[in-house]
Enzyme design. Structure first.
Site, short mmCIF file in Angstrom:
data_model
loop_
_atom_site.label_atom_id
_atom_site.label_comp_id
_atom_site.label_asym_id
_atom_site.label_seq_id
_atom_site.Cartn_x
_atom_site.Cartn_y
_atom_site.Cartn_z
N GLY A 245 0.85 -0.72 -0.26
CA GLY A 245 0.10 0.07 0.15
C GLY A 245 0.70 1.72 0.06
N ASP A 246 1.99 1.43 0.85
CA ASP A 246 3.24 2.28 0.63
C ASP A 246 3.28 2.11 -0.76
OD1 ASP A 246 2.23 1.94 3.63
OD2 ASP A 246 4.09 1.30 3.62
#
Length: 291
Positions: A245-246
């Site tokens: 996600g980062d």
């Protein structure tokens, strides 16, 4: 648990932190030295030195607040069948003070920057710092973005989250976080509702970007939803979902700052997360293989 892991032969030490991961990936995608700045808190210890070295090698201009007493934060990552579980010991990461942000040499970086990104995790540390940056961005017509970050943030820090939401031009999150935030199940409807939340500044409309693992990315703007397919990966190539996600946010931001259309931002986000999940931790090859 940390001692047990440190004693294993196959243990790896990788510089992390949600926002820092995203900024490093954006920097990697941009391939322009010093295009990004990062602030956070570390301790005065071996891991802190390692963090500084790693981030600078990645080309990020880091200005850490160094806490005199707390050790640098660590996070144990256990990976089973490609899926990860995180056990954080935040330590110094919990000790950031807005005084550091207000120092002239650091605030000068805020003045200079055109885009800001802060993970929702930081709401538990220094809401005052977030508010300072958010208000600055709104007053100067700059772009301010945040991440829902985790279900517990949406559940237990909702007041702090809702206080800063009017300032957000981009809201990132995943399906689980979105459902926790809204307490309903339809991710597309939730994305639209978040995008229509009142805004502190009318300069930029709000765009909501929700990832759903292997399912399409949901983008909501102007009361409408668009779905973008992700790059599917055969199960045998999946190494570790940690930082996916980062990395998506980092890839997205790398195009946003170049004023590329939303399709390109999402496509680049998907590319970056696809690279990261085929490696251990939020790491990447020397150069992106992406046009």
């Amino acid at each position: 648990m940390y001692e047990e892991m440190a004693g294993k032969d196959n243990v790896e030490y990788i510089a992390g932190g949600a926002t820092q991961n995203s900024i490093k990936v954006a920097q990697w995608m941009l391939q322009i030295p010093g295009a990004t700045n990062y602030m956070g808190c570390i301790g005065k210890d071996k891991f802190g030195e390692e963090m500084k070295k790693n981030s600078r090698q990645a080309g990020v201009n880091v200005h850490y607040y160094e806490d005199e007493t707390a050790p640098t934060g660590t996070c144990a990552v256990c990976v089973v069948g490609g899926e990860r579980s995180l056990i954080a010991n935040l330590s110094a990461a919990n000790c950031y003070k807005s005084e550091h942000l207000k120092r002239p040499e650091n605030w000068a970086l805020v003045e200079k920057a055109k885009y800001f990104y802060i993970a929702g995790f930081f709401l538990t540390v220094s809401p005052e710092s977030i508010q300072l940056v958010a208000e600055h961005a709104a007053a100067r017509n700059k772009v301010f973005s945040m991440n829902l970050s985790a279900p517990f943030i949406c559940e237990f820090f909702k007041d702090a989250q809702e206080k800063v939401l009017p300032y957000m031009d981009y809201v990132f999150g995943n399906g689980t976080e979105a459902r926790t935030f809204a307490k309903t199940d339809n991710v597309e409807e939730i994305a639209i509702k978040i995008s229509q939340w009142h805004k502190a500044s009318g300069t930029h409309k709000r765009i909501t970007v929700i990832t759903q693992g292997a399912d399409p990315v949901v983008v909501a703007e102007d009361g409408k939803v668009r779905l973008f397919p992700v790059i599917l990966l055969p199960k045998e190539k999946l190494v570790d979902t940690n930082g996916a996600g980062d990395a998506f946010v980092g890839g997205f931001l790398s195009q946003l700052v170049q004023e590329k259309p939303i399709e390109d931002c999402v496509r680049t986000g998907c590319y970056a997360s696809n690279v990261i999940i085929q490696r251990s931790g939020c790491t990447y090859p020397e150069k992106p293989d992406f046009s």
